[in-house]
Motif scaffolding. Structure first.
Motif, PDB file in Angstrom:
ATOM      1  N   ARG A  10       0.738   6.434  -7.140  1.00 52.10           N
ATOM      2  CA  ARG A  10      -0.749   5.688  -7.733  1.00 52.10           C
ATOM      3  C   ARG A  10      -0.985   8.025  -9.172  1.00 52.10           C
ATOM      4  O   ARG A  10      -1.848   7.915  -9.629  1.00 52.10           O
ATOM      5  CB  ARG A  10      -1.676   6.385  -6.703  1.00 52.10           C
ATOM      6  CG  ARG A  10      -1.171   7.811  -5.961  1.00 52.10           C
ATOM      7  CD  ARG A  10      -2.379   8.289  -4.665  1.00 52.10           C
ATOM      8  NE  ARG A  10      -3.455   6.970  -5.321  1.00 52.10           N
ATOM      9  CZ  ARG A  10      -4.648   7.311  -4.625  1.00 52.10           C
ATOM     10  NH1 ARG A  10      -5.053   7.296  -3.325  1.00 52.10           N
ATOM     11  NH2 ARG A  10      -6.243   6.938  -5.280  1.00 52.10           N
ATOM     12  N   GLU A  15      -1.096   0.107 -16.085  1.00 55.70           N
ATOM     13  CA  GLU A  15      -0.964  -1.199 -15.064  1.00 55.70           C
ATOM     14  C   GLU A  15      -0.328  -1.623 -13.786  1.00 55.70           C
ATOM     15  O   GLU A  15      -0.721  -2.305 -13.360  1.00 55.70           O
ATOM     16  CB  GLU A  15      -1.516  -2.659 -15.680  1.00 55.70           C
ATOM     17  CG  GLU A  15      -3.432  -2.804 -16.514  1.00 55.70           C
ATOM     18  CD  GLU A  15      -2.533  -3.524 -17.988  1.00 55.70           C
ATOM     19  OE1 GLU A  15      -3.895  -4.546 -17.591  1.00 55.70           O
ATOM     20  OE2 GLU A  15      -1.945  -3.238 -18.732  1.00 55.70           O
ATOM     21  N   PRO A  30      -5.273  -8.467 -10.420  1.00 50.28           N
ATOM     22  CA  PRO A  30      -4.891  -8.457 -11.737  1.00 50.28           C
ATOM     23  C   PRO A  30      -3.710  -9.175 -11.764  1.00 50.28           C
ATOM     24  O   PRO A  30      -2.847  -9.748 -11.138  1.00 50.28           O
ATOM     25  CB  PRO A  30      -4.357  -7.287 -11.615  1.00 50.28           C
ATOM     26  CG  PRO A  30      -5.097  -6.189  -9.826  1.00 50.28           C
ATOM     27  CD  PRO A  30      -4.870  -7.717  -8.776  1.00 50.28           C
ATOM     28  N   GLU A  44       0.708  -1.413  -0.071  1.00 50.10           N
ATOM     29  CA  GLU A  44       0.203   0.032   0.219  1.00 50.10           C
ATOM     30  C   GLU A  44       1.156   1.220  -0.141  1.00 50.10           C
ATOM     31  O   GLU A  44       0.621   2.340  -0.287  1.00 50.10           O
ATOM     32  CB  GLU A  44      -1.122  -0.125   1.079  1.00 50.10           C
ATOM     33  CG  GLU A  44      -1.733  -1.410   1.482  1.00 50.10           C
ATOM     34  CD  GLU A  44      -3.397  -1.445   2.617  1.00 50.10           C
ATOM     35  OE1 GLU A  44      -3.823  -0.778   2.279  1.00 50.10           O
ATOM     36  OE2 GLU A  44      -2.398  -1.918   3.588  1.00 50.10           O
ATOM     37  N   ARG A 101       0.470   0.131 -11.674  1.00 45.30           N
ATOM     38  CA  ARG A 101       0.020   0.697  -9.963  1.00 45.30           C
ATOM     39  C   ARG A 101      -0.611  -0.464  -9.300  1.00 45.30           C
ATOM     40  O   ARG A 101      -0.402  -0.992  -7.508  1.00 45.30           O
ATOM     41  CB  ARG A 101      -0.442   1.657 -10.126  1.00 45.30           C
ATOM     42  CG  ARG A 101       0.528   3.062 -10.611  1.00 45.30           C
ATOM     43  CD  ARG A 101      -0.689   4.048 -10.806  1.00 45.30           C
ATOM     44  NE  ARG A 101      -1.505   3.902 -11.922  1.00 45.30           N
ATOM     45  CZ  ARG A 101      -2.206   4.936 -12.464  1.00 45.30           C
ATOM     46  NH1 ARG A 101      -2.114   5.950 -11.496  1.00 45.30           N
ATOM     47  NH2 ARG A 101      -2.564   4.759 -13.187  1.00 45.30           N
ATOM     48  N   ALA A 102      -1.332  -1.564 -10.439  1.00 43.06           N
ATOM     49  CA  ALA A 102      -2.503  -2.210  -9.169  1.00 43.06           C
ATOM     50  C   ALA A 102      -1.505  -3.584  -9.174  1.00 43.06           C
ATOM     51  O   ALA A 102      -1.307  -4.315  -8.075  1.00 43.06           O
ATOM     52  CB  ALA A 102      -3.226  -2.683 -10.493  1.00 43.06           C
ATOM     53  N   LEU A 131       0.565  -3.009  -5.691  1.00 39.23           N
ATOM     54  CA  LEU A 131      -0.074  -3.144  -4.745  1.00 39.23           C
ATOM     55  C   LEU A 131      -0.993  -4.731  -4.306  1.00 39.23           C
ATOM     56  O   LEU A 131      -1.292  -5.078  -3.538  1.00 39.23           O
ATOM     57  CB  LEU A 131      -1.763  -2.244  -4.877  1.00 39.23           C
ATOM     58  CG  LEU A 131      -2.697  -2.763  -3.915  1.00 39.23           C
ATOM     59  CD1 LEU A 131      -2.501  -1.327  -2.457  1.00 39.23           C
ATOM     60  CD2 LEU A 131      -3.867  -1.665  -4.686  1.00 39.23           C
ATOM     61  N   HIS A 132      -1.340  -5.018  -5.546  1.00 36.16           N
ATOM     62  CA  HIS A 132      -1.229  -6.825  -5.058  1.00 36.16           C
ATOM     63  C   HIS A 132      -0.682  -8.095  -5.705  1.00 36.16           C
ATOM     64  O   HIS A 132      -1.865  -9.031  -5.509  1.00 36.16           O
ATOM     65  CB  HIS A 132      -2.779  -6.858  -6.081  1.00 36.16           C
ATOM     66  CG  HIS A 132      -3.692  -6.370  -6.043  1.00 36.16           C
ATOM     67  ND1 HIS A 132      -4.496  -5.904  -4.547  1.00 36.16           N
ATOM     68  CD2 HIS A 132      -4.643  -4.768  -6.608  1.00 36.16           C
ATOM     69  CE1 HIS A 132      -5.477  -5.027  -4.929  1.00 36.16           C
ATOM     70  NE2 HIS A 132      -5.871  -4.282  -6.107  1.00 36.16           N
ATOM     71  N   HIS A 152       1.663   1.660  -3.474  1.00 35.78           N
ATOM     72  CA  HIS A 152       0.772   1.955  -4.370  1.00 35.78           C
ATOM     73  C   HIS A 152       0.382   3.767  -4.341  1.00 35.78           C
ATOM     74  O   HIS A 152       0.528   4.545  -5.205  1.00 35.78           O
ATOM     75  CB  HIS A 152      -0.950   1.186  -3.886  1.00 35.78           C
ATOM     76  CG  HIS A 152      -0.927   1.465  -4.862  1.00 35.78           C
ATOM     77  ND1 HIS A 152      -2.602   2.400  -4.129  1.00 35.78           N
ATOM     78  CD2 HIS A 152      -1.734   1.711  -6.312  1.00 35.78           C
ATOM     79  CE1 HIS A 152      -3.617   2.457  -5.637  1.00 35.78           C
ATOM     80  NE2 HIS A 152      -3.151   2.219  -6.414  1.00 35.78           N
ATOM     81  N   ALA A 170      -0.097  -8.312 -11.694  1.00 39.44           N
ATOM     82  CA  ALA A 170       0.043  -8.853 -10.038  1.00 39.44           C
ATOM     83  C   ALA A 170       0.287 -10.572 -10.056  1.00 39.44           C
ATOM     84  O   ALA A 170       1.402 -10.671  -9.190  1.00 39.44           O
ATOM     85  CB  ALA A 170      -1.064  -8.817  -9.174  1.00 39.44           C
TER      86      ALA A 170
END
Length: 502
Positions: A333, A340, A367, A326, A342-343, A346-347, A329, A370
């Motif tokens: 951001r 993509e 995603p 997080e 950025r996702a 995060l994941h 991200h 990820a």
């Protein structure tokens, strides 16, 4: 000042002698040379290249001009269609000598460019003349012979490209010491399409030059070429800015966490291998590489004492480390070009069975990027030697990934990595800086042996103690750089439970 190797000096000298032999016939007394056309084309090419060298003009125009030899090759290709070979070669020399030089020594580089351009234009003009370009272009009220005129123009552009490619590969081999295959690899593929477009623009210039409208009309062909070059230059500047942004972030992570130095770049490389095997479009490959490179950028928000802690993590420390996706991200951001990626940042610690973090996503909810980065990250972590673990052989790491496919990793991504490595292989590098001096002045000692008993569950980390992912060693290994067998987010400790989605 950089010293030019002897082999490169000899090579440049041979190119200069060859260029001199090409232009010599035009300089002999009594030779019928259309000096007016030669002078206009040479001046036009030199004028086009001059702003790249003139700092005053560059500052006045905000340095927004396309810079560098090659932007105005249509002028040279028009000369190859309009003039005899020796005269056409002369048109390339003034502009090449005025072209901008990025690195010293400037004089040999300019001499080399002038010689290479003269030889390429001479060869192109010789080809066009042999295919009847002067007749095909028409003159005055006589219309050009189209579509036949495309043949000499296309052949001239192709020969121009081939000669420049051959010469450029030679200078790379002699000046940089590259093996022949590496020196010429990729040069033709990168230059063929641009030179084809330049050839068509040169044909338009030549036709207008020979028409009743005269040379002034031919100048209008350069305007769209100049605009396209400006757009191309802007694209490359923007791309360079993107690369600089990525490089700065990665360097910041490497400085903070020396144990995983180089890990980010290798994860980016492995992510691209997976993406290519999956058949992703070319425009997504850069983005997935960015995702792999920046997947751990959130470690900048984790206290260093937690990242490098020896021994088990407390529940509070685990909660802090589990926030790094997080943090990452939030850091990226606002960087629009990452898309993509950025996702993925995060994941990338989510798991297919839903026991990952930060949100406990499962299956297709995670995603695609990820899922790619998760496999690449785990693979590099297992195949890299660090101060707290020895590198595993590639087959062992792949077997571990396959064992955890479906629970921790997307089976499709694991299969893609296995197939990609079968095609291309993998050369894992040491991530930790093993040359760092230890407390007594010696090198860092080899990794400590740990209990080989895995943690419970299908994805238990090899070498983990039953109480958690890693029994000893830097705490960063427990969560941030976990390999295929990490159980972060699924261990018994309260801090390991995935948080609910906000």
């Amino acid at each position: 000042m950089k010293v030019i190797p002897r082999a490169a000096r000899v090579y440049i000298g041979c190119a200069l002698l060859g260029a001199g032999a090409c232009v010599l016939p035009a300089l002999r007394p009594g030779t019928a040379v259309p000096w007016g056309t030669v002078g206009l084309l040479a001046a036009l090419y030199a004028l086009c290249e001059l702003p790249a060298r003139c700092r005053l003009i560059g500052r006045a125009l905000g340095r927004s001009l396309p810079m560098g030899t090659g932007s105005f090759f249509p002028v040279l290709l028009a000369a190859a269609l309009l003039l005899p070979p020796a005269a056409a070669a002369l048109t390339a020399i003034p502009g090449s000598l005025l072209a901008r030089v990025e690195e010293p020594p400037a004089a040999p580089r300019r001499a080399w460019r002038a010689a290479a351009a003269a030889l390429a234009v001479w060869a192109a003009a010789l080809t066009a003349d042999a295919l009847g370009a002067p007749t095909a272009l028409g003159r005055g009220p006589h219309a050009p012979d189209l579509p036949y005129a495309l043949l000499p123009a296309g052949a001239a552009a192709l020969v121009f490209c081939l000669v420049l490619t051959a010469l450029d590969g030679g200078i790379r081999a002699t000046a940089c010491g590259l093996p022949p295959r590496a020196a010429w690899r990729g040069l033709l593929g990168r230059s063929l399409t641009p030179h084809t477009v330049h050839g068509l623009a040169g044909l338009m210039m030549a036709v207008l030059w020979r028409s009743t409208y005269g040379p002034v009309a031919a100048l209008f062909v350069l305007l769209p070429m100049y605009i396209s070059c400006w757009v191309f230059a802007q694209y490359h500047r923007e791309r360079a800015a993107h690369q600089a942004t990525i490089r700065a972030l990665v360097q910041a992570v490497d400085i903070k966490d020396r144990y995983t130095r180089g890990h980010s770049e290798r994860v980016g490389q492995a992510s691209v291998l997976i993406a290519r095997e999956l058949g992703m479009a070319e425009d997504r490959l850069d983005v997935v590489r960015f995702a792999g490179i920046l997947h751990d950028v959130g470690k900048l928000g984790v206290p260093t004492r937690v990242l490098t802690k020896d021994g088990p993590l407390t529940p509070e420390e685990r909660r802090v480390i589990e926030l790094h996706p997080e943090y990452g991200h939030e850091m990226v951001r606002g960087i629009g070009f990452l898309g993509e990626a950025r996702a993925a940042i995060l994941h990338h610690h989510e798991r297919m069975d839903g026991s990952g973090y930060p949100y406990g996503l499962h299956g297709e909810q995670i995603p695609e990027f990820a899922r790619v980065v998760a496999v690449a990250d785990a693979f590099d972590a297992m195949t890299s030697t660090r101060c707290y673990s020895r590198a595993r052989p590639v087959p062992t790491a792949l077997a571990e990934l396959e064992r955890c496919a479906g629970t921790q990793f997307d089976p499709r991504m694991v299969t893609a990595l296995v197939q990609a490595l079968d095609r291309h292989g993998w050369q894992p590098a040491v991530t930790a800086d093993e040359a760092l001096p230890g407390p007594s002045g010696g090198n860092v000692p080899p990794p400590r042996e740990v209990d080989p008993k895995p943690a419970d569950g299908p994805a238990g980390r090899v070498g983990a103690s039953p109480a958690g992912p890693v029994g000893e060693g830097p705490a960063e290994a427990a969560v941030v750089a976990d390999g295929a067998a990490s159980r972060v987010g699924a261990d018994a400790s309260p801090a390991g439970r995935p948080r609910e989605r906000a």
